[in-house]
Design a protein around this motif. Structure first.
Motif, PDB file in Angstrom:
ATOM      1  N   TYR A  69       0.852  -1.195   0.000  1.00  0.00           N
ATOM      2  CA  TYR A  69       0.000   0.000   0.000  1.00  0.00           C
ATOM      3  C   TYR A  69       0.884   1.239   0.000  1.00  0.00           C
ATOM      4  N   VAL A  70       0.451   2.272  -0.733  1.00  0.00           N
ATOM      5  CA  VAL A  70       1.156   3.551  -0.793  1.00  0.00           C
ATOM      6  C   VAL A  70       0.176   4.655  -0.421  1.00  0.00           C
ATOM      7  N   GLY A  71       0.617   5.569   0.451  1.00  0.00           N
ATOM      8  CA  GLY A  71      -0.230   6.692   0.841  1.00  0.00           C
ATOM      9  C   GLY A  71       0.589   7.942   1.056  1.00  0.00           C
ATOM     10  N   THR A  72      -0.083   9.068   1.248  1.00  0.00           N
ATOM     11  CA  THR A  72       0.583  10.342   1.504  1.00  0.00           C
ATOM     12  C   THR A  72       0.017  10.958   2.771  1.00  0.00           C
ATOM     13  N   ARG A 131       4.626  11.561  -6.435  1.00  0.00           N
ATOM     14  CA  ARG A 131       5.399  10.373  -6.047  1.00  0.00           C
ATOM     15  C   ARG A 131       4.465   9.207  -5.730  1.00  0.00           C
ATOM     16  N   GLU A 132       3.349   9.504  -5.096  1.00  0.00           N
ATOM     17  CA  GLU A 132       2.378   8.454  -4.804  1.00  0.00           C
ATOM     18  C   GLU A 132       1.882   7.812  -6.096  1.00  0.00           C
ATOM     19  N   LEU A 133       1.535   8.627  -7.091  1.00  0.00           N
ATOM     20  CA  LEU A 133       1.067   8.095  -8.368  1.00  0.00           C
ATOM     21  C   LEU A 133       2.124   7.219  -9.022  1.00  0.00           C
ATOM     22  N   ARG A 134       3.369   7.682  -9.016  1.00  0.00           N
ATOM     23  CA  ARG A 134       4.431   6.926  -9.672  1.00  0.00           C
ATOM     24  C   ARG A 134       4.706   5.607  -8.956  1.00  0.00           C
ATOM     25  N   LEU A 135       4.690   5.634  -7.631  1.00  0.00           N
ATOM     26  CA  LEU A 135       4.929   4.403  -6.890  1.00  0.00           C
ATOM     27  C   LEU A 135       3.799   3.399  -7.094  1.00  0.00           C
ATOM     28  N   ILE A 136       2.573   3.898  -7.157  1.00  0.00           N
ATOM     29  CA  ILE A 136       1.434   3.007  -7.397  1.00  0.00           C
ATOM     30  C   ILE A 136       1.544   2.391  -8.787  1.00  0.00           C
ATOM     31  N   TYR A 161      -3.471  -3.261  -2.273  1.00  0.00           N
ATOM     32  CA  TYR A 161      -4.462  -2.628  -1.400  1.00  0.00           C
ATOM     33  C   TYR A 161      -4.742  -1.172  -1.774  1.00  0.00           C
ATOM     34  N   ASN A 162      -4.145  -0.680  -2.857  1.00  0.00           N
ATOM     35  CA  ASN A 162      -4.504   0.623  -3.405  1.00  0.00           C
ATOM     36  C   ASN A 162      -5.538   0.411  -4.491  1.00  0.00           C
ATOM     37  N   ARG A 163      -6.699   0.998  -4.326  1.00  0.00           N
ATOM     38  CA  ARG A 163      -7.735   0.842  -5.349  1.00  0.00           C
ATOM     39  C   ARG A 163      -7.264   1.419  -6.682  1.00  0.00           C
ATOM     40  N   ARG A 164      -6.556   2.538  -6.644  1.00  0.00           N
ATOM     41  CA  ARG A 164      -6.121   3.185  -7.880  1.00  0.00           C
ATOM     42  C   ARG A 164      -5.058   2.386  -8.613  1.00  0.00           C
ATOM     43  N   SER A 165      -4.395   1.428  -7.923  1.00  0.00           N
ATOM     44  CA  SER A 165      -3.330   0.681  -8.583  1.00  0.00           C
ATOM     45  C   SER A 165      -3.880  -0.198  -9.693  1.00  0.00           C
ATOM     46  N   VAL A 203      12.803  15.386 -19.716  1.00  0.00           N
ATOM     47  CA  VAL A 203      11.612  14.633 -20.112  1.00  0.00           C
ATOM     48  C   VAL A 203      11.453  14.737 -21.626  1.00  0.00           C
ATOM     49  N   PRO A 204      11.597  13.649 -22.354  1.00  0.00           N
ATOM     50  CA  PRO A 204      11.401  13.704 -23.809  1.00  0.00           C
ATOM     51  C   PRO A 204       9.933  13.916 -24.153  1.00  0.00           C
ATOM     52  N   ALA A 205       9.690  14.423 -25.338  1.00  0.00           N
ATOM     53  CA  ALA A 205       8.315  14.609 -25.791  1.00  0.00           C
ATOM     54  C   ALA A 205       7.616  13.258 -25.843  1.00  0.00           C
ATOM     55  N   PRO A 206       6.403  13.153 -25.282  1.00  0.00           N
ATOM     56  CA  PRO A 206       5.724  11.851 -25.245  1.00  0.00           C
ATOM     57  C   PRO A 206       5.260  11.419 -26.623  1.00  0.00           C
ATOM     58  N   GLY A 207       5.320  10.127 -26.870  1.00  0.00           N
ATOM     59  CA  GLY A 207       4.804   9.583 -28.110  1.00  0.00           C
ATOM     60  C   GLY A 207       3.312   9.390 -28.037  1.00  0.00           C
ATOM     61  N   PRO A 208       2.698   8.946 -29.128  1.00  0.00           N
ATOM     62  CA  PRO A 208       1.239   8.763 -29.150  1.00  0.00           C
ATOM     63  C   PRO A 208       0.749   7.735 -28.144  1.00  0.00           C
ATOM     64  N   GLY A 209       1.581   6.736 -27.805  1.00  0.00           N
ATOM     65  CA  GLY A 209       1.132   5.688 -26.891  1.00  0.00           C
ATOM     66  C   GLY A 209       1.525   5.924 -25.464  1.00  0.00           C
ATOM     67  N   ARG A 210       1.441   7.151 -24.978  1.00  0.00           N
ATOM     68  CA  ARG A 210       1.870   7.452 -23.616  1.00  0.00           C
ATOM     69  C   ARG A 210       1.017   6.676 -22.605  1.00  0.00           C
ATOM     70  N   PRO A 211       1.624   6.227 -21.511  1.00  0.00           N
ATOM     71  CA  PRO A 211       0.901   5.381 -20.552  1.00  0.00           C
ATOM     72  C   PRO A 211      -0.114   6.165 -19.748  1.00  0.00           C
ATOM     73  N   GLY A 212      -1.010   5.398 -19.089  1.00  0.00           N
ATOM     74  CA  GLY A 212      -2.042   6.027 -18.266  1.00  0.00           C
ATOM     75  C   GLY A 212      -1.479   6.816 -17.108  1.00  0.00           C
ATOM     76  N   LEU A 213      -0.290   6.420 -16.599  1.00  0.00           N
ATOM     77  CA  LEU A 213       0.314   7.146 -15.478  1.00  0.00           C
ATOM     78  C   LEU A 213       0.552   8.597 -15.844  1.00  0.00           C
ATOM     79  N   LEU A 214       1.135   8.844 -17.019  1.00  0.00           N
ATOM     80  CA  LEU A 214       1.455  10.211 -17.403  1.00  0.00           C
ATOM     81  C   LEU A 214       0.181  11.047 -17.501  1.00  0.00           C
ATOM     82  N   VAL A 215      -0.886  10.461 -17.981  1.00  0.00           N
ATOM     83  CA  VAL A 215      -2.147  11.179 -18.063  1.00  0.00           C
ATOM     84  C   VAL A 215      -2.613  11.599 -16.674  1.00  0.00           C
TER      85      VAL A 215
END
Length: 603
Positions: A254-257, A302-307, A314-318, A540-552
Motif C-alpha cells: 500500500y502507498v499513501g501520503t 510520487r504516490e502516483l508513480r509508486l502506485i 491494497y490501493n484501489r487506484r493501482s 523529459v522527452p516529448a511523449p509519443g502517441p502511446g503514452r501510458p495512463g500514469l502520465l495522463v
C-alpha cells in the motif's frame, strides 16, 4: 451484590469503608434506550448544495416500535431528473408538501432528542449534516443527540466473507429484514431498524449491554492484528511525504501520503481506521518505508508513480492504469468509434483517441452521445474503400436514419466517401475542439423529453452527454500542458498544516510531467533558485502517441495545481508554438451550458 469485605480484626475506624456498585454505575441498558432510526432523501450532493425531499423515521425501544414519522418535503429548487429516477420522488409529488422550515419542528418534537433519544442512521454523518443545515436555516440550535452509525457498527461486526460491502441493501439481504430498502425514506428507516437490532445482538455477545458500552466499543474497538503491528510506526519521520507498507518479501502492499508520516501510519493501528482491507494489509505488512517530500504536489506525484510502478494490491487506484478505457476514432477507410485498452502509434494514419475513462460503461455512454448526433457507422466489420455491388444490405440503423450506409456504396444508394468524411471530421472536431453540435442536439433532446415528462430518458441523455463532455474537457485542458516542453510556475506557500513554509513553491513541468520542485526561503530572491531548478530538473522527452495512463493521471494532478488561484507563470517555453489555451467552443464551454439546461418536471 456483595460489597468490599473488611478485616474483622481491625477497628471500625481503621477499616476501609465498604461500597456497592449501583445500577447507575452500569450505564443505561440498551433495552431502555429510545432509538430514533432516521433516513433522509435529498436532491443529491452535500448539505451545502442540496435539500431534503423526504424524512422517514422509526422510534424504537426494547425491540418495540413506538412510532413512525414520514413526510415529503418541498425543496426550494427542482429535483434533478436522475434523482427523480433513483428515488421515485418527483417535483409534482412534493409540490403541495411542506417546506423544511415547516417540517423541522414537528420532526424534532417526534424525535425527542432533547429528552435523551439517540439518533441512528446508516452513514449517519450524511443525515446529521442535513439536519444541522436545516436547523441553521431556521435559526434553531442543533440538539446534539448521541449518534449511532450502523455503517461503523457493521464494519466492526460483519466480516468480509459474510458481505462484500456495508451498504444498506447488502446488510438487509444478509439479515433478512422485513422491509426492503428502495431509496424511500420510511422504507429505508424500517430496514435500518432491523439491521440495528441484528448488530446489537452481535455486539451483546462481546459484553456490550449499555449505551455507554456501545459508545466505548465504537470508539476504541481495534482489531488485535492491527494493534500488534503498532511498532511499525516507531522511528518514522514526523514530516510530510509518502509511505509504503511492505511485506516480508519486500513487496509494496500500500502507498499513501500525509502531512505527518509518523502520525498517519500510527493511525492504522487504532480505531480510527475502519476499512476491512486495511486490516488485511496491516496483518501482512512487516515494514513501512517513508519518502519525505518538499511539497504536497511532489507527494501526490510520487504516490502516483509508486502506485504505477508497484501496483500495490491494497490501493484501489493501482488497478486503474491497465484497466482504463479509451474511445478511438479508427484509422480505416470508413472510420468508426471503438473502445480500446491501449493507445497505439497510429495517430499519423488518422486515428484519434479520447480518454482515459475509468470504466468501460462511462466510455460507452460517451460513444452513445456522439452517435446520437453524428451518423457514424456502428458495425464492426471492415468495409472496403469501394464497397462491392453484391455486398450485404443496410442494417436497421440506416433504415431509421442513424447511419448513412457507406457499406452499400454510392451506386446502391449508400453514403459516398466525401460525405462520410465530413461526418468523420465533425466527430474529430468534437473530440478536439468544438462540442457545439453535440451540445445543441443534446439540449434539444433534453428539453423535448422533459416537455413529454419522460424523465428517465432525459436522465439517460444527460448522463451520456456528461460522460463525453467531462472526459473531453479534461483532455482538451490537459493537451497544452503535455505539449509544452517546459512550464515554470510558482505560488506563495499556502498555509497547509504540516508542510514546510517558505517564500515560494516553485514547480517545473516538462511535457506534462513533474521535472522538479522546490521551496524558496522566505524573503529571498526566488530567481536563483528557479534557475538552479531548471538546470537540474529531470529531462523529459516529448511523449509519443502511446503514452501510458500514469502520465495522463500525473498531468491531471499538475493541471489541477496550475489552475489554483494565486499560481503565477514564470516561464513557458515555445509558448507561440504550443500555446496554453482551451478551445473557445470546447467541451468545457459545453459543460457549463449543459449545467444550465433545466430538465426537471414543473412543480
Amino acid at each position: 451484590m456483595p460489597g468490599r469485605a473488611s478485616d474483622p480484626s481491625s477497628s471500625p475506624a481503621s477499616s476501609p469503608a465498604s461500597f456497592q456498585t449501583s445500577f447507575d454505575d452500569l450505564g443505561q441498558p440498551l433495552a431502555d434506550v429510545t432509538f430514533v432510526v432516521l433516513d433522509l432523501e435529498t436532491t443529491g450532493g452535500p448539505p451545502s448544495g442540496a435539500e431534503i425531499t423526504e424524512i422517514g423515521a422509526v422510534k424504537v425501544r426494547g425491540g418495540r416500535v413506538l412510532g413512525e414519522f414520514q413526510t415529503l418535503v418541498r425543496p426550494a429548487s427542482p429535483i434533478p431528473a436522475f434523482v427523480q429516477v433513483l428515488t421515485g420522488i418527483t417535483n409534482r409529488m412534493v409540490a403541495a408538501s411542506p417546506s423544511t422550515p415547516e417540517v423541522l419542528p414537528s420532526f424534532l418534537e417526534f424525535a425527542g432528542f432533547d429528552r435523551g433519544a439517540v439518533l441512528v442512521a446508516h452513514n449517519a454523518p450524511y443525515d446529521v449534516g442535513f439536519l444541522k443545515a436545516a436547523c441553521a436555516l431556521t435559526d434553531r440550535s442543533w440538539p446534539g443527540p448521541r449518534v449511532v452509525d450502523t455503517v461503523v457498527l457493521a464494519r466492526q461486526l460483519v466480516d468480509r466473507d459474510e458481505a462484500p460491502n456495508r451498504k444498506l441493501g447488502t446488510l438487509a439481504r444478509l439479515f433478512g429484514t422485513t422491509t426492503t430498502p428502495d431509496h424511500r425514506a420510511l422504507h429505508d428507516a424500517r430496514a435500518t431498524v432491523d439491521v440495528l437490532h441484528a448488530l446489537l445482538a452481535r455486539v451483546g455477545n462481546r459484553g456490550v449491554h449499555s449505551l455507554e458500552d456501545l459508545a466505548a466499543f465504537t470508539a476504541t474497538a481495534v482489531n488485535p492484528a492491527r494493534r500488534a503491528k503498532k511498532h511499525l510506526a516507531v522511528g518514522l519521520p514526523s514530516a510530510p511525504g509518502v509511505y509504503q507498507f511492505r511485506d516480508a518479501a519486500g513487496r509494496v502492499l500500500y502507498v499513501g501520503t500525509s502531512v505527518d508520516v509518523h502520525r498517519r501510519v500510527r493511525s492504522y493501528f487504532t480505531a480510527s481506521e475502519t476499512r476491512p482491507r486495511m486490516t488485511e494489509m496491516v496483518r501482512a505488512a512487516t515494514t513501512v518505508v517513508p519518502v519525505v517530500c518538499a511539497t504536497p504536489l511532489e507527494a501526490r506525484v510520487r504516490e502516483l508513480r509508486l502506485i504505477a510502478e508497484h501496483s500495490p494490491p491494497y490501493n484501489r487506484r493501482s488497478k486503474s492504469p491497465e484497466k482504463v478505457t479509451w474511445v478511438k476514432l479508427t484509422a480505416e477507410a470508413w472510420p468508426r468509434l471503438s473502445l480500446v485498452r491501449q493507445v497505439r502509434d497510429d495517430t499519423a494514419q488518422g486515428a484519434e483517441y479520447l480518454g482515459p475513462f475509468r470504466s468501460a460503461r462511462t466510455a460507452e455512454l460517451a460513444v452513445a452521445a456522439l452517435h446520437d448526433v453524428h451518423p457514424l457507422r456502428q458495425c464492426t466489420r471492415r468495409i472496403p474503400r469501394a464497397p462491392k455491388a453484391d455486398g450485404p444490405g443496410a442494417c436497421v440503423l440506416a433504415e431509421i436514419g442513424r447511419c448513412g450506409a457507406p457499406c452499400l456504396g454510392a451506386d446502391r444508394g449508400g453514403q459516398d466517401a466525401a460525405s462520410y468524411a465530413e461526418v468523420v471530421e465533425q466527430v474529430r472536431r468534437a473530440l478536439r475542439e468544438d462540442a457545439a453540435a453535440t451540445l445543441e442536439h443534446g439540449r434539444r433532446r433534453l428539453q423535448a423529453l422533459a416537455a413529454q415528462q419522460r424523465y428517465e430518458e432525459a436522465a439517460g441523455t444527460r448522463d451520456r452527454l456528461e460522460a463525453f463532455l467531462r472526459t473531453a474537457d479534461r483532455a482538451q485542458r490537459r493537451g497544452p500542458v503535455a505539449a509544452s516542453p517546459e512550464i515554470v510556475a510558482a505560488r506563495r506557500c499556502a498555509p497547509e498544516p504540516g508542510w514546510p513554509t517558505g517564500g515560494w513553491e516553485v514547480v517545473l513541468i516538462r511535457h506534462g510531467r513533474l521535472a522538479g520542485t522546490c521551496l524558496t526561503p522566505s524573503g529571498a530572491d526566488p530567481m536563483p533558485h528557479i534557475d538552479a531548478l531548471r538546470a537540474t530538473g529531470e529531462v523529459v522527452p516529448a511523449p509519443g502517441p502511446g503514452r501510458p495512463g500514469l502520465l495522463v493521471e500525473e498531468t491531471d494532478v499538475l493541471l489541477g495545481w496550475l489552475e489554483q488561484p494565486g499560481v503565477r507563470l514564470v516561464a513557458v517555453q515555445d509558448a507561440d508554438a504550443s500555446p496554453w489555451a482551451c478551445p473557445v467552443r470546447g467541451a468545457g464551454w459545453a459543460r457549463s451550458r449543459l449545467a444550465a439546461t433545466a430538465v426537471a418536471s414543473p412543480a
